[in-house]
Scaffold this active site. Structure first.
Site, PDB file in Angstrom:
ATOM      1  N   THR A 197       0.819  -1.212   0.000  1.00 60.87           N
ATOM      2  CA  THR A 197       0.000   0.000   0.000  1.00 60.87           C
ATOM      3  C   THR A 197       0.853   1.263   0.000  1.00 60.87           C
ATOM      4  O   THR A 197       1.980   1.254   0.513  1.00 60.87           O
ATOM      5  CB  THR A 197      -0.906   0.003   1.250  1.00 60.87           C
ATOM      6  OG1 THR A 197      -1.511   1.273   1.395  1.00 60.87           O
ATOM      7  CG2 THR A 197      -0.127  -0.291   2.518  1.00 60.87           C
TER       8      THR A 197
ATOM      9  N   GLU B 105       0.368   3.554   1.887  1.00 64.73           N
ATOM     10  CA  GLU B 105       0.433   4.042   3.271  1.00 64.73           C
ATOM     11  C   GLU B 105       1.797   3.794   3.911  1.00 64.73           C
ATOM     12  O   GLU B 105       2.111   4.389   4.937  1.00 64.73           O
ATOM     13  CB  GLU B 105      -0.661   3.408   4.129  1.00 64.73           C
ATOM     14  CG  GLU B 105      -2.048   3.763   3.632  1.00 64.73           C
ATOM     15  CD  GLU B 105      -3.144   3.658   4.685  1.00 64.73           C
ATOM     16  OE1 GLU B 105      -2.836   3.586   5.878  1.00 64.73           O
ATOM     17  OE2 GLU B 105      -4.311   3.659   4.280  1.00 64.73           O
TER      18      GLU B 105
ATOM     19  N   TYR C  92      -1.711  -0.366  11.173  1.00 69.45           N
ATOM     20  CA  TYR C  92      -1.923  -1.025   9.879  1.00 69.45           C
ATOM     21  C   TYR C  92      -0.743  -0.759   8.947  1.00 69.45           C
ATOM     22  O   TYR C  92      -0.127  -1.697   8.408  1.00 69.45           O
ATOM     23  CB  TYR C  92      -3.229  -0.544   9.228  1.00 69.45           C
ATOM     24  CG  TYR C  92      -3.298  -0.851   7.743  1.00 69.45           C
ATOM     25  CD1 TYR C  92      -3.470  -2.159   7.298  1.00 69.45           C
ATOM     26  CD2 TYR C  92      -3.156   0.158   6.790  1.00 69.45           C
ATOM     27  CE1 TYR C  92      -3.497  -2.455   5.935  1.00 69.45           C
ATOM     28  CE2 TYR C  92      -3.193  -0.124   5.431  1.00 69.45           C
ATOM     29  CZ  TYR C  92      -3.356  -1.428   5.003  1.00 69.45           C
ATOM     30  OH  TYR C  92      -3.379  -1.719   3.664  1.00 69.45           O
TER      31      TYR C  92
ATOM     32  N   LYS D  68       2.127  -3.335   7.331  1.00 67.17           N
ATOM     33  CA  LYS D  68       2.341  -3.540   5.888  1.00 67.17           C
ATOM     34  C   LYS D  68       3.801  -3.217   5.523  1.00 67.17           C
ATOM     35  O   LYS D  68       4.415  -3.909   4.711  1.00 67.17           O
ATOM     36  CB  LYS D  68       1.382  -2.663   5.070  1.00 67.17           C
ATOM     37  CG  LYS D  68      -0.086  -3.042   5.186  1.00 67.17           C
ATOM     38  CD  LYS D  68      -0.422  -4.416   4.616  1.00 67.17           C
ATOM     39  CE  LYS D  68      -0.365  -4.490   3.111  1.00 67.17           C
ATOM     40  NZ  LYS D  68      -0.844  -5.816   2.624  1.00 67.17           N
TER      41      LYS D  68
HETATM   42  P1  NAD Z   1     -10.238  -6.737   2.556  1.00 65.46           P
HETATM   43  O1  NAD Z   1     -10.199  -6.438   4.021  1.00 65.46           O
HETATM   44  O2  NAD Z   1     -11.464  -6.436   1.779  1.00 65.46           O
HETATM   45  O3  NAD Z   1      -9.917  -8.303   2.325  1.00 65.46           O
HETATM   46  C1  NAD Z   1      -8.930  -8.983   3.050  1.00 65.46           C
HETATM   47  C2  NAD Z   1      -9.200 -10.487   2.884  1.00 65.46           C
HETATM   48  O4  NAD Z   1      -8.155 -11.197   3.591  1.00 65.46           O
HETATM   49  C3  NAD Z   1     -10.528 -10.953   3.505  1.00 65.46           C
HETATM   50  O5  NAD Z   1     -11.217 -11.787   2.600  1.00 65.46           O
HETATM   51  C4  NAD Z   1     -10.113 -11.724   4.749  1.00 65.46           C
HETATM   52  O6  NAD Z   1     -11.022 -12.780   5.088  1.00 65.46           O
HETATM   53  C5  NAD Z   1      -8.749 -12.257   4.339  1.00 65.46           C
HETATM   54  N1  NAD Z   1      -7.897 -12.555   5.486  1.00 65.46           N
HETATM   55  C6  NAD Z   1      -7.667 -11.770   6.573  1.00 65.46           C
HETATM   56  N2  NAD Z   1      -6.847 -12.399   7.420  1.00 65.46           N
HETATM   57  C7  NAD Z   1      -6.527 -13.592   6.850  1.00 65.46           C
HETATM   58  C8  NAD Z   1      -5.695 -14.670   7.239  1.00 65.46           C
HETATM   59  N3  NAD Z   1      -5.033 -14.657   8.414  1.00 65.46           N
HETATM   60  N4  NAD Z   1      -5.570 -15.740   6.422  1.00 65.46           N
HETATM   61  C9  NAD Z   1      -6.248 -15.777   5.232  1.00 65.46           C
HETATM   62  N5  NAD Z   1      -7.068 -14.786   4.824  1.00 65.46           N
HETATM   63  C10 NAD Z   1      -7.193 -13.693   5.623  1.00 65.46           C
HETATM   64  O7  NAD Z   1      -8.971  -6.010   1.953  1.00 65.46           O
HETATM   65  P2  NAD Z   1      -8.775  -5.316   0.519  1.00 65.46           P
HETATM   66  O8  NAD Z   1      -9.230  -3.919   0.592  1.00 65.46           O
HETATM   67  O9  NAD Z   1      -9.277  -6.215  -0.525  1.00 65.46           O
HETATM   68  O10 NAD Z   1      -7.170  -5.289   0.469  1.00 65.46           O
HETATM   69  C11 NAD Z   1      -6.451  -6.413  -0.053  1.00 65.46           C
HETATM   70  C12 NAD Z   1      -4.961  -6.128   0.068  1.00 65.46           C
HETATM   71  O11 NAD Z   1      -4.646  -4.945  -0.655  1.00 65.46           O
HETATM   72  C13 NAD Z   1      -4.477  -5.900   1.495  1.00 65.46           C
HETATM   73  O12 NAD Z   1      -3.231  -6.504   1.629  1.00 65.46           O
HETATM   74  C14 NAD Z   1      -4.350  -4.384   1.607  1.00 65.46           C
HETATM   75  O13 NAD Z   1      -3.355  -4.044   2.521  1.00 65.46           O
HETATM   76  C15 NAD Z   1      -3.973  -4.010   0.189  1.00 65.46           C
HETATM   77  N6  NAD Z   1      -4.390  -2.670  -0.291  1.00 65.46           N
HETATM   78  C16 NAD Z   1      -5.686  -2.265  -0.177  1.00 65.46           C
HETATM   79  C17 NAD Z   1      -6.061  -1.023  -0.704  1.00 65.46           C
HETATM   80  C18 NAD Z   1      -7.483  -0.536  -0.637  1.00 65.46           C
HETATM   81  O14 NAD Z   1      -7.738   0.605  -0.995  1.00 65.46           O
HETATM   82  N7  NAD Z   1      -8.447  -1.335  -0.235  1.00 65.46           N
HETATM   83  C19 NAD Z   1      -5.097  -0.205  -1.315  1.00 65.46           C
HETATM   84  C20 NAD Z   1      -3.769  -0.658  -1.388  1.00 65.46           C
HETATM   85  C21 NAD Z   1      -3.429  -1.898  -0.880  1.00 65.46           C
HETATM   86  O1  DAU Z   2      -4.120   4.086   0.541  1.00 64.45           O
HETATM   87  C1  DAU Z   2      -4.392   2.728   0.519  1.00 64.45           C
HETATM   88  C2  DAU Z   2      -5.206   2.340   1.732  1.00 64.45           C
HETATM   89  O2  DAU Z   2      -6.529   2.812   1.517  1.00 64.45           O
HETATM   90  C3  DAU Z   2      -5.217   0.823   1.971  1.00 64.45           C
HETATM   91  O3  DAU Z   2      -3.910   0.411   2.278  1.00 64.45           O
HETATM   92  C4  DAU Z   2      -6.176   0.451   3.105  1.00 64.45           C
HETATM   93  O4  DAU Z   2      -6.264  -0.962   3.227  1.00 64.45           O
HETATM   94  C5  DAU Z   2      -7.544   1.012   2.764  1.00 64.45           C
HETATM   95  O5  DAU Z   2      -8.444   0.733   3.830  1.00 64.45           O
HETATM   96  C6  DAU Z   2      -7.465   2.518   2.531  1.00 64.45           C
HETATM   97  O6  DAU Z   2      -7.119   3.213   3.753  1.00 64.45           O
HETATM   98  P1  DAU Z   2      -7.811   4.605   4.151  1.00 64.45           P
HETATM   99  O7  DAU Z   2      -7.646   4.785   5.607  1.00 64.45           O
HETATM  100  O8  DAU Z   2      -7.358   5.692   3.254  1.00 64.45           O
HETATM  101  O9  DAU Z   2      -9.340   4.245   3.747  1.00 64.45           O
HETATM  102  P2  DAU Z   2     -10.726   4.528   4.479  1.00 64.45           P
HETATM  103  O10 DAU Z   2     -11.794   4.165   3.497  1.00 64.45           O
HETATM  104  O11 DAU Z   2     -10.788   3.918   5.836  1.00 64.45           O
HETATM  105  O12 DAU Z   2     -10.726   6.108   4.646  1.00 64.45           O
HETATM  106  C7  DAU Z   2     -10.557   6.962   3.525  1.00 64.45           C
HETATM  107  C8  DAU Z   2     -10.535   8.385   4.059  1.00 64.45           C
HETATM  108  O13 DAU Z   2     -11.857   8.701   4.543  1.00 64.45           O
HETATM  109  C9  DAU Z   2      -9.603   8.604   5.232  1.00 64.45           C
HETATM  110  O14 DAU Z   2      -9.035   9.894   5.125  1.00 64.45           O
HETATM  111  C10 DAU Z   2     -10.505   8.545   6.462  1.00 64.45           C
HETATM  112  C11 DAU Z   2     -11.821   9.087   5.920  1.00 64.45           C
HETATM  113  N1  DAU Z   2     -13.044   8.549   6.543  1.00 64.45           N
HETATM  114  C12 DAU Z   2     -13.184   7.190   6.596  1.00 64.45           C
HETATM  115  C13 DAU Z   2     -14.303   6.628   7.171  1.00 64.45           C
HETATM  116  C14 DAU Z   2     -14.465   5.125   7.250  1.00 64.45           C
HETATM  117  C15 DAU Z   2     -14.021   9.399   7.019  1.00 64.45           C
HETATM  118  O15 DAU Z   2     -13.910  10.635   6.943  1.00 64.45           O
HETATM  119  N2  DAU Z   2     -15.150   8.847   7.584  1.00 64.45           N
HETATM  120  C16 DAU Z   2     -15.317   7.492   7.700  1.00 64.45           C
HETATM  121  O16 DAU Z   2     -16.358   7.051   8.262  1.00 64.45           O
END
Ligand code: NAD
Ligand code: DAU
Length: 344
Positions: free
Chosen positions: A125, A127, A153, A157
């Protein structure tokens, strides 16, 4: 080619599975997921009957289980999406983030070493680069930006990334790492900003915006992310890090107002609430490396992608209502009872 996709019942992992089954109909895709609160088997329902797909319930922290699986399946590649992914949860309860995100990654790499693998890809990520100031719009994260984390978090990572690099240098494990900005699109769990605000707006409940809503995120449509990972797997250089993002920066307040506007709901639903502890101000990815070396470009701009995403949540209300009601957690039990292991 047989690819293990961990965390494939979550948001990005499931989208990646759909993308790969579509793009590479001759590949075998095995999804391993522990089905934590964030994993939803209903998401994978429409690929369960695909002969090239198999779902296995299991935990990446469970060394014996993982080693047995690798011995049996003989994977060519592993793409590790499995993680605890929600920053707010990591502030409330950091422990499990260290266990899954760091130790789970190490277990997977140990199995890769033992049984051989063409590629271990770590989905990381932006982050891990900390944050950028709001008043210097020209500053962006490159692959050379130093690692400086803010939340448990992001620290977990970043730790995993360092371990992946160590396994490459010390053990010659063929690894790649991608660091992506905020994803949005279908099947995102409604605790994250965009799906949360869509569901709240539809219910005409208050939309909780942290602080002043001025924090900026760089939004990437999930399918563009999947395409980038596919390219890295096939054309990326071992040992390299690739940033993925598409110059789609928006403040949280802009995002929330856009959602309200699209749904024809009043801005008076916006409620400013206490800020997130340690809240990162701004993320912005410089994607020059992946664009020049792998010829990747994002195809969906935010203004288009947010419309598609809202439409998806409108058309698939049952999917997220089952999450809000908790019913999705009964699905596995209903479908498979106490059976363990492979599910087809
Ligand atoms: P998510 O929380 O939607 O999904 C995570 C999945 O991992 C779930 O299905 C959960 O059941 C599984 N999991 C958790 N712990 C586990 C374990 N111990 N063993 C096996 N499975 C397990 O997450 P996401 O948003 O799809 O993110 C996926 C990956 O991408 C993560 O590594 C996250 O750090 C990274 N990422 C996410 C974003 C974003 O914006 N969502 C951005 C950049 C990177
Ligand atoms: O940048 C990549 C990351 O993006 C991933 O690594 C993480 O797994 C993913 O969860 C996401 O992290 P953020 O913290 O940026 O996402 P989130 O959706 O939780 O929040 C986005 C922004 O919105 C952040 O500035 C916090 C704000 N927020 C979030 C929530 C849930 C609010 O203002 N209100 C809310 O209720």
């Amino acid at each position: 080619m047989k690819i293990l996709v961990t965390g494939g019942a979550g948001f990005i992992g499931s989208n990646f599975i759909f993308y790969m089954l579509d793009q590479h109909p001759d590949y075998d895709i095995v999804c391993l997921d522990a089905l934590t609160y964030a994993g939803n088997l209903e998401t994978l329902e429409h690929v369960m009957d695909n002969d090239n797909f198999k779902f296995i319930k299991g935990d990446i922290r469970d060394r014996d289980f993982i080693f047995d699986l690798f011995k049996k399946e003989n994977f060519d590649m592993v793409v590790n999406f499995a993680a605890e992914s929600h920053v707010d949860r990591s502030i409330k309860d950091p422990g499990v983030f260290l266990e899954t995100n760091i130790l789970g990654t190490q277990v997977l790499m140990a199995a890769c070493r033992e049984y051989g693998i063409k590629r271990f890809h770590q989905v990381s990520t932006d982050e891990v680069y900390g944050d950028l100031p709001l008043d210097k719009p020209d500053l962006m994260f490159t692959e050379e930006t130093s690692i400086t984390t803010s939340s448990p978090y992001s620290a977990s990572k970043a730790s995993a990334d360092l371990l992946v690099e160590a396994y490459h240098r010390t053990f010659n494990l063929p690894v790649t790492i991608s660091r992506c900005s905020n994803n949005y699109g279908p099947y995102q769990f409604p605790e994250k900003l965009i799906p949360l605000m869509i569901s709240k707006a539809l219910a005409e409940e208050e939309l909780p915006v942290y602080g002043k809503g001025e924090n900026v995120r760089d939004w990437l449509y999930v399918k563009d992310h999947c395409e980038a990972i596919d390219l890295i797997l096939h054309k990326g250089q071992q040992g390299e890090v690739y940033n993925i993002g598409g110059h789609n920066e928006r403040s949280n307040l802009e995002v929330v107002k856009t959602i309200l506007n699209e749904l024809d709901k009043p801005e008076s639903l916006i409620t400013f609430v206490e800020d997130r502890a340690g809240h990162d101000l701004r993320y912005a990815i410089d994607p020059t490396k992946i664009s020049e070396e792998l010829d990747w470009e994002p195809t969906i701009l935010f203004d288009q992608g947010i419309k598609k995403t809202i439409k998806w949540y409108l058309d698939n209300e049952e999917w997220w209502q089952n999450i809000l009601s908790g019913e999705y957690q009964d699905y596995y039990q209903k479908m498979y009872g106490d059976k363990q292991g492979d599910k087809r």
